[in-house]
Design an enzyme around this catalytic site. Structure first.
Site, PDB file in Angstrom:
ATOM      1  N   GLY A 138       0.891  -1.336  -0.107  1.00  0.00           N
ATOM      2  CA  GLY A 138      -0.137   0.105  -0.199  1.00  0.00           C
ATOM      3  C   GLY A 138       0.790   1.169   0.038  1.00  0.00           C
ATOM      4  O   GLY A 138       2.079   1.185   0.080  1.00  0.00           O
ATOM      5  N   TYR A 140      -0.248 -17.536  -1.613  1.00  0.00           N
ATOM      6  CA  TYR A 140      -1.310 -16.534  -1.813  1.00  0.00           C
ATOM      7  C   TYR A 140      -2.621 -17.419  -1.644  1.00  0.00           C
ATOM      8  O   TYR A 140      -3.687 -17.082  -0.725  1.00  0.00           O
ATOM      9  CB  TYR A 140      -1.265 -15.865  -3.005  1.00  0.00           C
ATOM     10  CG  TYR A 140      -2.405 -14.869  -3.233  1.00  0.00           C
ATOM     11  CD1 TYR A 140      -2.589 -13.630  -2.273  1.00  0.00           C
ATOM     12  CD2 TYR A 140      -3.450 -14.958  -4.396  1.00  0.00           C
ATOM     13  CE1 TYR A 140      -3.428 -12.572  -2.686  1.00  0.00           C
ATOM     14  CE2 TYR A 140      -4.498 -13.888  -4.155  1.00  0.00           C
ATOM     15  CZ  TYR A 140      -4.916 -12.896  -3.584  1.00  0.00           C
ATOM     16  OH  TYR A 140      -5.545 -11.954  -3.646  1.00  0.00           O
TER      17      TYR A 140
END
Ligand code: UDP
Length: 312
Positions: A37, A146
């Site tokens: 982010g 993931y």
């Protein structure tokens, strides 16, 4: 009016969710460790009275002062480039991070929504993919950090629902794109647009016949807010069912950008899913949701954003 905690709130999707909840009058507490982010994604919210940004890694237990009506767990690398570079952090934020976010929801008596993924379906043998499909995932391949983290995230979410009565929602996101993706994100839409704008070769991995279904970020956010507000407590696909080969995507990107970039082929990554398209019957019937932005229009809007980013 509610008070919404968004982990990964400074990420691509998380930051758009911050905007959506603030726009409708909720307060937002965004938590991010800035692994993928960026504070720049929420810089425009700096002066907003209802917005708080906290730097923290949710793999450690965390709390938030005051009441909380909803916890949305969006913290995680999402681009294959990022999760392949950070496999342990990806597993930890999907497992320990999800449990910590559930603990917050439990402590605050808040609704909980977990960002799961179409990767739950792996390299799918059922097409398109309905929520009832259990998937075809390689548990030891490079993508497993993931895929298995997200599968665990769904499992621990259901366990907290069954054991502790947490009011949970499970969102399965299909390939989403739009402004605030990073230039270096590594996913196909950002790679192709950036390459086309710069006049560099468009890199198709493999022969380009593999398919994906691309959802513009405003549609995805609309679906997420509807799911949170709904009574749908089983997993729910939110994605655009328009399905394209990577060759078709490359051609469309060249058209939209007016670029003369050549197309080159590079090796196909290991375990790259051959096809992917959401069955969105559940979202359509229960949420009244369907995507509104066609791929061409979404690519035009995203190209405008990347031109600005590259001009900086
Ligand atoms: N891909 C490609 N060129 C790129 C990046 C990705 O051809 O520069 C392909 C990739 O191999 C996959 C598809 O585009 O088949 C979507 O990849 P992405 O990383 O965007 O997301 P995924 O759906 O694999 O998680």
């Amino acid at each position: 009016m509610g008070r919404v905690v968004i982990t990964g709130g400074a990420g691509f999707l998380g930051s758009h969710l911050c905007d959506a909840f603030l726009d409708r009058g909720d307060e937002v507490v965004a938590i991010d460790n800035y692994l993928t982010g960026r504070a720049a994604n929420v810089a425009h919210l700096g002066g907003h009275a209802g917005f708080t940004l906290v730097e923290a890694d949710v793999i450690e237990p965390f709390t938030v002062d005051g009441p909380v009506t909803a916890v949305l767990h969006f913290a995680s690398p999402a681009s294959p480039r990022d999760y392949l570079a950070h496999p342990v952090a990806t597993l930890r934020v999907g497992s320990e991070g999800t449990r910590n976010a559930l603990e917050l929801a439990l402590a605050k008596d808040a609704r909980f929504l977990v960002a799961s993924t179409s990767e739950i379906y792996g390299d799918p043998l059922v097409h398109p993919q309905p929520e009832s499909y259990w998937g075809n995932v390689n548990s030891i391949g490079p993508r497993s950090c993931y895929d298995e983290a997200k599968r665990y995230a769904e499992a621990v979410t259901m366990a907290y629902r069954r054991a502790h009565g947490v009011d949970t929602r499970i969102l399965r996101i299909f390939n989403t794109y739009g402004p605030r993706m990073q230039v270096e994100d590594g996913r196909v839409v950002s790679n192709f647009l950036v390459q086309a704008i710069k006049g560099e070769p468009i890199t198709i991995y493999g022969d380009g016949t593999q398919t994906r279904s691309f959802c513009f970020v405003s549609d995805e956010v609309d679906g997420i807010v509807r799911l949170l507000d709904s009574d749908v407590d089983t997993p729910c696909n939110i994605g655009n069912p328009g399905e394209f080969t990577m060759l078709e995507l490359a051609e469309l990107v060249l058209e939209v950008t007016g670029s003369n970039s050549p197309i080159v082929h590079e090796p196909l990554p290991e375990d790259d899913p051959k096809q992917r398209r959401p069955d969105i019957s559940l979202a359509t019937s229960e949420l009244g949701w369907a995507p509104a932005v066609a791929l061409r229009e979404g690519l035009e809007r995203t190209a405008g954003y990347f031109r600005q980013e590259l001009g900086r």
